[in-house]
Motif scaffolding. Structure first.
Motif, short mmCIF file in Angstrom:
data_model
loop_
_atom_site.label_atom_id
_atom_site.label_comp_id
_atom_site.label_asym_id
_atom_site.label_seq_id
_atom_site.Cartn_x
_atom_site.Cartn_y
_atom_site.Cartn_z
N ASN A 398 0.90 -1.51 0.15
CA ASN A 398 -0.18 -0.55 0.17
C ASN A 398 0.95 1.36 -0.41
O ASN A 398 2.01 1.36 0.74
N LEU A 399 0.53 2.27 -1.03
CA LEU A 399 1.58 2.93 -0.94
C LEU A 399 2.04 4.00 -0.34
O LEU A 399 3.28 4.98 0.41
N PHE A 400 0.78 4.27 0.65
CA PHE A 400 0.97 5.00 1.78
C PHE A 400 1.44 5.02 2.89
O PHE A 400 1.95 5.29 3.76
N THR A 401 1.37 3.69 3.25
CA THR A 401 2.54 3.14 3.69
C THR A 401 3.68 3.05 3.99
O THR A 401 4.99 2.77 4.75
N ALA A 402 4.00 3.12 2.92
CA ALA A 402 5.74 3.13 2.19
C ALA A 402 6.18 4.84 1.95
O ALA A 402 7.44 4.52 2.35
N ALA A 403 5.13 5.53 2.38
CA ALA A 403 5.67 7.14 2.08
C ALA A 403 6.20 7.83 2.79
O ALA A 403 6.35 7.37 4.48
N GLY A 404 7.74 8.02 2.71
CA GLY A 404 8.33 8.37 3.71
C GLY A 404 9.22 7.51 3.98
O GLY A 404 10.36 8.01 4.85
N LEU A 405 8.93 6.55 3.77
CA LEU A 405 9.84 5.04 5.02
C LEU A 405 10.83 5.44 3.49
O LEU A 405 11.32 3.60 4.19
N VAL A 406 10.00 4.71 2.77
CA VAL A 406 11.55 3.75 1.45
C VAL A 406 12.06 4.89 0.83
O VAL A 406 11.51 5.94 0.78
N ASP A 407 12.71 4.33 -0.42
CA ASP A 407 13.43 5.65 -1.04
C ASP A 407 12.92 5.50 -1.99
O ASP A 407 13.06 6.61 -2.73
N TYR A 408 12.33 4.55 -2.57
CA TYR A 408 12.01 3.69 -3.87
C TYR A 408 10.56 3.31 -3.49
O TYR A 408 10.67 2.22 -2.87
N CYS A 409 9.71 2.93 -5.02
CA CYS A 409 8.24 2.30 -4.80
C CYS A 409 7.39 2.02 -5.57
O CYS A 409 7.95 3.01 -6.96
N ARG A 410 7.63 0.82 -6.25
CA ARG A 410 6.56 0.38 -7.32
C ARG A 410 5.03 1.14 -7.19
O ARG A 410 5.02 0.93 -6.60
N VAL A 411 5.30 1.81 -8.95
CA VAL A 411 4.22 1.71 -8.50
C VAL A 411 3.04 1.72 -9.62
O VAL A 411 1.55 2.18 -10.54
N SER A 412 3.47 0.68 -10.61
CA SER A 412 2.78 -0.10 -11.18
C SER A 412 2.60 -1.83 -10.94
O SER A 412 3.30 -2.44 -9.93
#
Length: 548
Positions: A398-412
């Motif tokens: 879930n992208l909001f749980t990753a926001a601010g905690l990972v440097d990069y995140c898959r969005v697709s």
């Protein structure tokens, strides 16, 4: 915001139903409401311990036929599109139940706690949504995802936005925010800057990177020879790559992270990591820290570590590999095991970048009196604390749980080696592999790049062998990933690139798109941006997968 709250709850083992449009107090709780035109905060103070079965907020909204409605999928791989007012979002309604049961497709997304209607004009969006009106958007967003995931549902036939909250599996005994919503209107950049300011999420400091990953050519069929041959192809390559990542296939089974497959890697991974560093690249590794494969030694030894439903039965988190279970993050032994794994890969093997995948597996069911969202936030903070200054690329989360905690995140979703797989695949779960869907996800989630994290749009592929994408589709994949993403990875063997392919890659890497605007008409997406102060316009046929 004017509202009607529909609340189904259990207190003293009795079910209750309530409809309110203002503050209230009864024998079970007090509901405080702070609202104006642009915010709505509902704080609930239990008198008795209560369980929330359904919390549905109804907001009136007048739609125009020219509006576009953003639907953000549950996790990295779930659909993220802009729909017209007669569009809809499909669930698993058309999938035979025996197929779902066999492959556990309902574990990948929000199918277990949201009822997909597949009805024209009903569009759902996780965490936040917006209505696009030409050059202006009207955003509705949640500010309290940690307590429970929020789903916004546009219902254009009834001129209403319904807002759902996932509190399944939680009994509350203290004050909490039932809803904390904000409405922001303006141009897209200003709106999202303000929204992430309110979320207290700061712009990432990581840099755009170019890299290699073994997955989209060899998949699990990797070995020491294949990895070293691909690594050697970068030796005299004129384009400097930042990262060389070893993907899935080095381990014996998913979950057995200390068991490197000795038949494939007789010398282990450490010499390869050292060679990557000698070649002046960061060493990346793929791990699925919350997944435990059915055939793994870990599951045979610790079946008690697997997440169970409310009846105590094991439930698979997905059908990948031999099937797999999610690890119960409330178990201290699980946390210790994951901590030891991360310590081994960063401190003993020396990896610099960690692609952490299938992260949703830790919270596909609620447990230990915590919501799915609360579990996921705790788990992501745990990973960040253990990896400290190492780079994290989050995926399947879930992208909001990753926001601010990972440097990069898959969005697709994952890219496929053809454009949209078999003809029957659109009937499957949203999280399926599809280049067609991956490109649209990347385009429509562009506002997250540089705000929540740096976006990973998945790989580009320019090779001519072991692939069914046309030249036009490969070109579109590279250009769109370059405009909208900050992670440019490939699985091609670079030594096979012609001068023209190297030139295409060089041009893509030099892209620095600013002031991006996206407009959709039927299947054609118009992309406007500036580069070095110059206005650019390209059009993308999302049905055919080509730039026009």
């Amino acid at each position: 915001m004017e509202f009607i709250l529909e609340l189904d709850y259990i207190a003293n083992n009795v079910k209750h139903k309530l409809f309110v449009d203002r503050e209230c107090i009864n024998e079970h709780f007090k509901l405080n409401v702070d609202t104006n035109e642009n915010k709505l905060i509902m704080n609930l103070i239990p008198i008795d311990n209560i369980q929330i079965e359904n919390a549905i907020l109804k907001l009136k909204h007048s739609y125009k036929s020219s509006d576009f409605l953003f639907g953000n999928g549950y996790q990295s791989w779930s659909h993220a599109f802009e729909y017209n007012t007669s569009g809809y979002v499909h669930g698993l309604n058309n999938l035979p139940k025996f197929i779902n049961k066999k492959y556990s497709f309902d574990s990948y997304g929000d199918y277990r706690f949201y009822n997909y209607q597949s009805t024209s004009g009903v569009i759902r969006s996780n965490n936040y949504t917006f209505i696009r009106k030409m050059d202006e958007i009207e955003l509705y967003g949640s500010l309290n995802e940690r307590v429970g995931y929020t789903i916004f549902e546009h219902n254009t036939p009834t001129s209403m936005i319904k807002v759902y909250k996932d509190f399944q599996g939680v009994e509350f005994d203290r004050s909490f925010d039932l809803f904390n919503l904000v409405r922001i209107t303006g141009n897209e950049d200003d709106v999202f800057d303000e929204y992430f300011r309110m979320l207290n999420i700061f712009k990432p400091t990581a840099k755009k990177m170019l890299g290699y990953t073994s997955w989209y050519n060899h998949y699990q069929d990797i070995n020491e020879t294949i990895i070293l041959e691909n690594l050697a192809s970068f030796k005299n390559n004129p384009k400097k790559f930042d990262v060389f990542q070893i993907d899935d296939g080095f381990e014996t089974f998913v979950g057995d992270w200390f068991d490197i497959d000795s038949a494939k890697f007789p010398n282990g991974l450490k010499p390869i990591v050292d060679k990557i560093h000698e070649d002046e690249m960061l060493a990346g590794i793929w791990l699925a820290p919350f997944a435990m494969e059915v055939d793994s030694e870990l599951f045979r030894e610790h079946p008690d570590w697997a997440i169970k439903d409310s009846d105590g039965k094991l439930v698979k988190a997905g059908g990948n590999w031999s099937g797999f279970y999610g690890l119960d993050f409330s178990n201290d032994e699980v946390k210790e095991y994951i901590s030891n794994v991360l310590d081994y890969y960063q401190n003993e093997l020396g990896f610099d970048l960690f692609k952490l995948d299938f992260l949703y597996a830790v919270n596909f069911l609620p447990y230990n009196n915590k919501s799915r969202a609360s579990i996921m936030y705790d788990a992501m903070e745990f990973l960040r604390s253990k990896l400290k200054d190492k780079l994290i690329l989050g995926c399947g989360v879930n992208l909001f749980t990753a926001a601010g905690l990972v440097d990069y995140c898959r969005v697709s979703c994952d890219v496929s080696l053809d454009f949209d797989d078999k003809f029957y695949m659109p009937l499957m779960h949203q999280e399926r592999v599809s280049t067609k869907n991956a490109l649209k996800d990347t385009i429509y989630r562009h506002h997250l790049n540089g705000r929540a994290f740096l976006s990973d749009p998945d790989v580009f592929l320019l090779r001519d062998d072991n692939i069914k994408l046309s030249y036009n589709q490969k070109e579109a994949l590279l250009i769109i990933n370059s405009i909208f993403g900050s992670v440019l990875f490939t699985s091609d063997n670079i030594k096979d690139y012609t001068i023209s392919k190297l030139d295409m890659l060089e041009e893509a890497m030099e892209m620095d798109a600013k002031d991006i605007k996206v407009r959709t008409e039927n299947e054609v997406i118009t992309i406007q941006y500036t580069q070095n102060g110059e206005n650019k316009v390209i059009k993308y046929d999302s049905n055919a997968g080509r730039l026009i």
